[in-house]
Design an enzyme around this catalytic site. Structure first.
Site, PDB file in Angstrom:
ATOM      1  CG  HIS A   1      -2.055   0.933   1.101  1.00 34.09           C
ATOM      2  ND1 HIS A   1      -1.945   2.264   1.411  1.00 34.09           N
ATOM      3  CD2 HIS A   1      -3.311   0.741   0.633  1.00 34.09           C
ATOM      4  CE1 HIS A   1      -3.106   2.844   1.157  1.00 34.09           C
ATOM      5  NE2 HIS A   1      -3.947   1.951   0.683  1.00 34.09           N
TER       6      HIS A   1
ATOM      7  CG  ASP B   1      -8.504  -3.983  -2.691  1.00 31.27           C
ATOM      8  OD1 ASP B   1      -9.695  -3.840  -2.424  1.00 31.27           O
ATOM      9  OD2 ASP B   1      -7.783  -3.093  -3.145  1.00 31.27           O
TER      10      ASP B   1
HETATM   11  N1  ACO Z   1       4.224  -7.660  -4.773  1.00 31.15           N
HETATM   12  C1  ACO Z   1       5.573  -7.679  -4.914  1.00 31.15           C
HETATM   13  N2  ACO Z   1       6.372  -6.610  -4.769  1.00 31.15           N
HETATM   14  C2  ACO Z   1       5.776  -5.444  -4.467  1.00 31.15           C
HETATM   15  C3  ACO Z   1       4.374  -5.346  -4.288  1.00 31.15           C
HETATM   16  C4  ACO Z   1       3.591  -6.501  -4.454  1.00 31.15           C
HETATM   17  N3  ACO Z   1       2.275  -6.476  -4.308  1.00 31.15           N
HETATM   18  N4  ACO Z   1       4.053  -4.057  -3.995  1.00 31.15           N
HETATM   19  C5  ACO Z   1       5.199  -3.385  -3.984  1.00 31.15           C
HETATM   20  N5  ACO Z   1       6.248  -4.218  -4.266  1.00 31.15           N
HETATM   21  C6  ACO Z   1       7.675  -3.843  -4.288  1.00 31.15           C
HETATM   22  C7  ACO Z   1       7.993  -3.063  -5.546  1.00 31.15           C
HETATM   23  O1  ACO Z   1       8.435  -3.924  -6.591  1.00 31.15           O
HETATM   24  C8  ACO Z   1       9.059  -2.121  -5.064  1.00 31.15           C
HETATM   25  O2  ACO Z   1      10.285  -2.818  -5.039  1.00 31.15           O
HETATM   26  P1  ACO Z   1      11.666  -2.021  -5.314  1.00 31.15           P
HETATM   27  O3  ACO Z   1      11.772  -0.980  -4.234  1.00 31.15           O
HETATM   28  O4  ACO Z   1      12.709  -3.089  -5.207  1.00 31.15           O
HETATM   29  O5  ACO Z   1      11.541  -1.415  -6.674  1.00 31.15           O
HETATM   30  C9  ACO Z   1       8.678  -1.818  -3.629  1.00 31.15           C
HETATM   31  O6  ACO Z   1       7.894  -2.931  -3.194  1.00 31.15           O
HETATM   32  C10 ACO Z   1       7.861  -0.538  -3.476  1.00 31.15           C
HETATM   33  O7  ACO Z   1       6.775  -0.592  -4.393  1.00 31.15           O
HETATM   34  P2  ACO Z   1       6.134   0.666  -5.082  1.00 31.15           P
HETATM   35  O8  ACO Z   1       5.312   0.210  -6.249  1.00 31.15           O
HETATM   36  O9  ACO Z   1       7.199   1.692  -5.332  1.00 31.15           O
HETATM   37  O10 ACO Z   1       5.223   1.178  -3.903  1.00 31.15           O
HETATM   38  P3  ACO Z   1       4.006   2.135  -4.048  1.00 31.15           P
HETATM   39  O11 ACO Z   1       3.763   2.687  -2.697  1.00 31.15           O
HETATM   40  O12 ACO Z   1       4.203   3.093  -5.169  1.00 31.15           O
HETATM   41  O13 ACO Z   1       2.828   1.150  -4.516  1.00 31.15           O
HETATM   42  C11 ACO Z   1       0.925  -0.251  -4.604  1.00 31.15           C
HETATM   43  C12 ACO Z   1       1.753   0.747  -3.765  1.00 31.15           C
HETATM   44  C13 ACO Z   1       0.585   0.337  -5.969  1.00 31.15           C
HETATM   45  C14 ACO Z   1      -0.377  -0.532  -3.865  1.00 31.15           C
HETATM   46  C15 ACO Z   1       1.758  -1.565  -4.773  1.00 31.15           C
HETATM   47  O14 ACO Z   1       2.094  -2.103  -3.517  1.00 31.15           O
HETATM   48  C16 ACO Z   1       1.019  -2.607  -5.619  1.00 31.15           C
HETATM   49  O15 ACO Z   1       1.079  -2.560  -6.849  1.00 31.15           O
HETATM   50  N6  ACO Z   1       0.297  -3.582  -4.947  1.00 31.15           N
HETATM   51  C17 ACO Z   1      -0.493  -4.558  -5.658  1.00 31.15           C
HETATM   52  C18 ACO Z   1      -1.796  -3.924  -6.092  1.00 31.15           C
HETATM   53  C19 ACO Z   1      -2.755  -3.704  -4.951  1.00 31.15           C
HETATM   54  O16 ACO Z   1      -2.975  -4.560  -4.125  1.00 31.15           O
HETATM   55  N7  ACO Z   1      -3.364  -2.516  -4.933  1.00 31.15           N
HETATM   56  C20 ACO Z   1      -4.385  -2.157  -3.944  1.00 31.15           C
HETATM   57  C21 ACO Z   1      -4.032  -0.922  -3.209  1.00 31.15           C
HETATM   58  S1  ACO Z   1      -5.147  -0.635  -1.901  1.00 31.15           S
HETATM   59  C22 ACO Z   1      -6.525   0.068  -2.597  1.00 31.15           C
HETATM   60  O17 ACO Z   1      -6.543   0.601  -3.676  1.00 31.15           O
HETATM   61  C23 ACO Z   1      -7.740  -0.015  -1.781  1.00 31.15           C
END
Ligand code: ACO
Length: 427
Positions: free
Chosen positions: A305, A362
């Site tokens: 998140h 979610d």
């Molecule tokens: N699985 C594996 N790796 C992940 C995940 C995941 N679900 N989420 C983040 N990471 C990793 C990224 O690859 C990144 O790694 P790095 O630093 O080595 O490049 C690091 O964790 C940080 O991730 P970001 O994408 O930069 O974090 P951000 O805060 O921008 O993204 C997000 C948050 C979009 C929710 C992300 O965690 C994601 O895509 N999750 C899956 C989708 C999801 O569940 N979304 C629901 C959000 S809640 C809602 O809308 C109610």
């Protein structure tokens, strides 16, 4: 913290006021930065930028705290109702019994939609994604309710707000009915907000529909958990659209479009699809390895998140609600077992620990919605239904904020510098 932030650029010093909220991090007020320094700030994704003041919702991502008007989400989910939370978000205080009754009555008086809207539905293909229908139909409300589109009139703003909250379950149920080829059901205002929605979705004119109180309660709680989440992508979209003076129906359609994406509201659909793909707990390590592989775009859906870096308090309530629904329906679902096991394995894996990746709301919501009988394509629609309350509250707050301006971010331009046009035959 000091009440001024020092900033140095090209050998010159500048001072910027530091503003404090009632709780949470201080904010450096850089509104004069460009005028004084000629420089912008660079913040893609707005990870360090507060775009507005707000009194509605507070999140402390490190502590896993979510408060609506000061009330913890866990308490609201446990003790309150969606109508009460809607009143709270809109008006700032919990209602008295009379106020709650009056508000619920007002909302139920607006549950029907213009009869011609049913014709509008028929223009969609039967296999249209219900979110595509929602974007279109909610946007189209502005063509049906001209008398509540003057955003400068507080009375019209209130009527539009009530209409949106009241009609969104009817429209969501119609989107579902259209996709399964069943007739639309008119609302039954003797039922609760959530009971009425369940009946319009799962009832048929040929039979009496009995609302199951346990499912009604679980659904109401799911709505509470999704009601608002401060300046998330879709809410910021609603505010940005509204900042130009666009009417509230059009703004909500913009919010719905943003919510549709798999990184936002589409995540519960994606999470359930992923759990089905994993199938059995023995395949979990394979998917964990993929999520960790930098060369694989796969992510564990329902994990991580932008704000919560400890745990998502909504996920805790959701997990408990899944158990309750399964007990009520006397069913078990291997997908839920896979989800529980996946959470356990991921939370003990150094990759997820280091990156502070936890299940978000979610992760479990898809499992429960599927048990209630919703197809995956309806999941984001249900999210949109609940979040309409937050969007409406945030939109109203924005319109009445004296600091409100049209949203207009700047950019770091990296394209070509000025050059002369060359006629096509000479290129
Ligand atoms: N699985 C594996 N790796 C992940 C995940 C995941 N679900 N989420 C983040 N990471 C990793 C990224 O690859 C990144 O790694 P790095 O630093 O080595 O490049 C690091 O964790 C940080 O991730 P970001 O994408 O930069 O974090 P951000 O805060 O921008 O993204 C997000 C948050 C979009 C929710 C992300 O965690 C994601 O895509 N999750 C899956 C989708 C999801 O569940 N979304 C629901 C959000 S809640 C809602 O809308 C109610």
């Amino acid at each position: 913290m000091t009440d001024t932030a020092k900033f140095e650029l090209a050998g010159k010093d500048f001072d910027y006021p530091v503003l404090s909220g009632s709780v949470g991090p201080d904010v450096v007020d850089i509104r004069k930065l460009y005028g004084q320094t000629g420089a912008f700030t660079y913040d893609p994704g707005f990870t360090s930028t507060a775009s507005c003041r707000s009194e509605i919702t507070y999140i402390d991502g490190d502590e896993g705290v979510l408060l609506h008007r000061g009330y913890p989400i866990g308490e609201l989910a446990e003790k309150s109702s969606f109508m009460e939370v809607a009143y709270l978000l809109l008006n700032g205080e919990l209602p008295s019994q009379d106020e709650l009754d009056g508000f619920s009555r007002t909302i139920s008086r607006h549950t029907m939609v213009h009869e011609q809207l049913a014709t509008f539905f028929r223009g969609f293909r039967r296999d249209a994604h219900p979110m595509a229908i929602m974007c279109g139909v909610v946007g189209a409300l502005s063509a049906f309710y001209h008398d509540s589109t003057d955003i400068h009139d507080p009375q019209q703003r209130m009527i539009a707000s009530h209409r949106l909250i009241a009609k969104i379950p009817t429209i969501a149920a119609m989107a579902y009915k259209y996709s399964v080829g069943q007739p639309f059901l008119y609302p039954d205002n003797s039922l609760s907000y959530t009971g009425n929605f369940l009946r319009m979705t799962f009832g048929v004119p040929a039979e009496q529909y009995e609302v199951n109180p346990a499912i009604e309660r679980a659904m109401d709680r799911i709505f509470i958990l999704h009601a608002d989440h401060e300046q998330n992508a879709s809410t910021s979209t609603v505010r940005l659209a509204g900042s130009s003076g666009a009417n509230p129906f059009a703004c909500m359609a913009a919010g719905i479009a943003c919510l549709w994406g798999p990184a936002h509201g589409g995540a519960n659909e994606a999470a359930l699809n992923m759990l089905h793909e994993i199938g059995t707990p023995d395949r979990i390590p394979e998917f964990i390895a993929r999520a960790k592989d930098k060369n694989d775009p796969f992510r564990l859906m329902g994990f991580g998140h932008r704000v919560y870096k400890n745990y998502d308090p909504r996920a805790t309530v959701m997990q408990k609600t899944v158990r309750e629904v399964f007990e009520t329906l006397n069913v078990s679902d291997p997908v839920f077992e896979t989800a529980l096991r996946l959470e356990e394995i991921a939370l003990s894996d150094p990759y997820f620990i280091e990156k502070k990746l936890f299940p978000n709301v979610d992760f479990y919501s898809g499992v429960i919605l599927s048990a209630i009988g919703f197809p995956t394509s309806m999941f984001t629609v249900l999210f949109a239904l609940a979040r309409t309350v937050g969007w409406v509250a945030q939109w109203n707050e924005m319109i009445t904020d004296p600091d409100q301006k049209i949203g207009r971010p700047r950019q770091l331009y990296t394209g070509p510098t000025q050059r002369s046009y060359v006629p096509v035959g000479e290129r």
